[in-house]
Enzyme design. Structure first.
Site, PDB file in Angstrom:
ATOM      1  N   HIS A 158       0.825  -1.222   0.000  1.00 39.83           N
ATOM      2  CA  HIS A 158       0.000   0.000   0.000  1.00 39.83           C
ATOM      3  C   HIS A 158       0.851   1.261   0.000  1.00 39.83           C
ATOM      4  O   HIS A 158       0.426   2.294   0.520  1.00 39.83           O
ATOM      5  CB  HIS A 158      -0.951   0.036   1.208  1.00 39.83           C
ATOM      6  N   GLU A 292       8.190   8.659 -17.250  1.00 37.29           N
ATOM      7  CA  GLU A 292       6.798   9.094 -17.419  1.00 37.29           C
ATOM      8  C   GLU A 292       6.215   8.627 -18.749  1.00 37.29           C
ATOM      9  O   GLU A 292       5.049   8.239 -18.829  1.00 37.29           O
ATOM     10  CB  GLU A 292       6.718  10.618 -17.314  1.00 37.29           C
TER      11      GLU A 292
END
Ligand code: ARG
Length: 458
Positions: A158, A292
């Site tokens: 997480h 990216e």
């Protein structure tokens, strides 16, 4: 030079310019030229061996195909306005060069089995090369992993610090994913490796074609069994798109981690100048554009896969012109992944680790919690109770600010070295983050990479 389409005989009127503009595929399928010529060469051999072409005609066709090949290779091939696709362009030119023999080249063949053959040859070659680049990226990860077996960093669940792992273990996790991607590429390649040539338009031919001769000439591993399936099957394109999309998703996730790790908040890695970009306005910026774009481009790979599946889903047997829509998503996905793999490889090859910041992040006393609980288990406590006791001390430490390892010592009589290196050494389970297990992993992966390299070479 002919001014009519190859199928003009049945028609009085020529095609409208709008039809031509809408339906042409030459603008993108011209990149299949070498495969189309290879397919035609094999078809000539098949016709000759079946006695459907004289040796003189076969020789004339081979010479014409050689010329066409040379023209394409030199960038000198002249397309005609009536060339609808690469297949008609090559046939038109062969006919110009070989006269009557040229008029025999399409004997027993349809563009339906022809285009499927060309595309399978193309996919086979391209997937092999993507496989090679995938392997090279996995090799970069392994090279970067091997020296970092004892470099601790927090592993996350997480995106919350969970347990210390080593940088090597983290990098190798991606390498294992890449090897599965390679498996998927090989699998797609295997299913593409079936010759459809000889299926004709959809039902075979009245002529004694010899599909085994053409398949052999093209080095296909197998031959179609059902001519309708052969001309309509584009599963191999969908398989390739899926394999590429999964690979794209992997590169996206690897890119995301570089974005995170090189961000100011993390600062676990720095970008090499040749593999990063500056800002047009902000002088201090160094940006992870490769990472990216690897993340961003996965979107179009997923789009190519789902779009093409939508194209396929309503089609009745056998060939439908809709199938022409197979090429652009396939070409685009291959091109994008072919460019992404070496870029991401360079990015990972040149990342500079900030081991001190990684270690500092791993030196979080609460990462010790599971080790303390497991120390209780080794003393015979049921895990659930051990978990609850340690959790209570975590809570007490967080609330009171008391030192967590000291609380464990005082209340549980568990005294563990709280440092991340010691935490790594405590991990002994196979496939886990401990140095011995990771070393076994790097050795196995090294051997696997060598085996895959050898396999891709033949
Ligand atoms: N350009 C076409 C394609 O890519 C070639 C096959 C055309 N066949 C036909 N019967 N119209 O699918």
């Amino acid at each position: 030079m002919s001014s009519q389409p190859l199928w003009h005989g049945r028609f009085e009127a020529g095609p409208s310019p709008e039809l031509t503009a809408f339906s042409e595929s030459l603008s993108f399928d011209r990149r299949l030229w070498a495969d189309d010529i290879a397919g035609s060469r094999a078809h000539v051999a098949g016709l000759e061996s079946a006695g459907l072409l004289s040796t003189a005609d076969a020789d004339a066709l081979r010479a014409a195909l050689d010329t066409v090949h040379a023209e394409f290779a030199a960038g000198a091939f002249l397309f005609a306005p009536t060339d609808e696709d690469i297949h008609t362009a090559v046939e038109r030119r062969v006919t110009e060069l070989a006269g009557d023999a040229g008029a025999r080249i399409h004997t027993g063949r349809s563009r339906n089995d022809q285009v499927a053959t060309d595309l399978r040859l193309f996919v086979r070659r391209e997937l092999r090369s993507i496989g090679g680049a995938t392997l090279e990226l996995a090799a970069v990860l392994l090279d970067r992993a091997e020296p970092e077996i004892e470099t601790p960093l927090p592993g996350f669940t997480h995106l919350q610090a969970a347990q210390p792992v080593s940088l090597a273990h983290h990098l190798m996790a991606h390498a294992h994913g890449l090897l599965r991607d390679l498996d998927r590429l090989s699998d797609a390649l295997r299913r593409a490796d079936v010759s459809p040539l000889g299926a004709g338009a959809l039902g075979g031919s009245t002529l004694p074609l010899r599909p085994e001769v053409t398949a052999d000439a093209l080095g296909f591993a197998a031959i179609f069994s059902n001519s309708m399936d052969a001309v309509s099957d584009r599963d191999f394109v969908a398989d390739a798109l899926y394999a590429l999309a999964m690979l794209g998703v992997r590169l996206s996730k690897m890119g995301e981690e570089v974005v995170l790790w090189t961000s100011d908040g993390f600062g676990w890695a720095r970008l090499d100048e040749s593999w990063s970009t500056g800002s047009s306005m902000l002088p201090q910026k160094k940006n992870p554009d490769i990472a990216e774009l690897a993340r961003g481009k996965s979107g179009r790979l997923l789009g190519a896969l789902s779009g093409f599946l939508a194209t396929l889903k309503g089609l009745p047997l056998a060939y439908n012109r809709d199938l022409q829509e197979d090429k652009e998503p396939l070409f685009d996905s291959l091109d994008q992944v072919a460019r992404a793999l070496p870029a991401v490889a360079g990015l990972y090859r040149t990342l500079q680790w900030d081991r001190a910041r990684m270690s500092a992040a791993a030196d979080n006393p609460y990462l010790l919690a599971i080790d303390v609980a497991e120390a209780l288990v080794l003393r015979g406590e049921p895990f659930r109770r051990a978990h609850a006791r340690v959790a209570a001390l975590v809570r007490q430490s967080l609330e009171s600010g008391a030192d967590f390892p000291a609380l464990c010592r005082d209340h549980l009589d568990v005294q563990l070295d709280p440092g991340a290196p010691a935490a790594l050494l405590r991990r002994r389970s196979p496939g886990g983050a401990g140095p011995l297990a990771v070393q076994a992993q790097t050795q196995a992966l090294r051997a696997r990479l060598e085996a895959e390299r050898a396999r891709l070479k033949d």
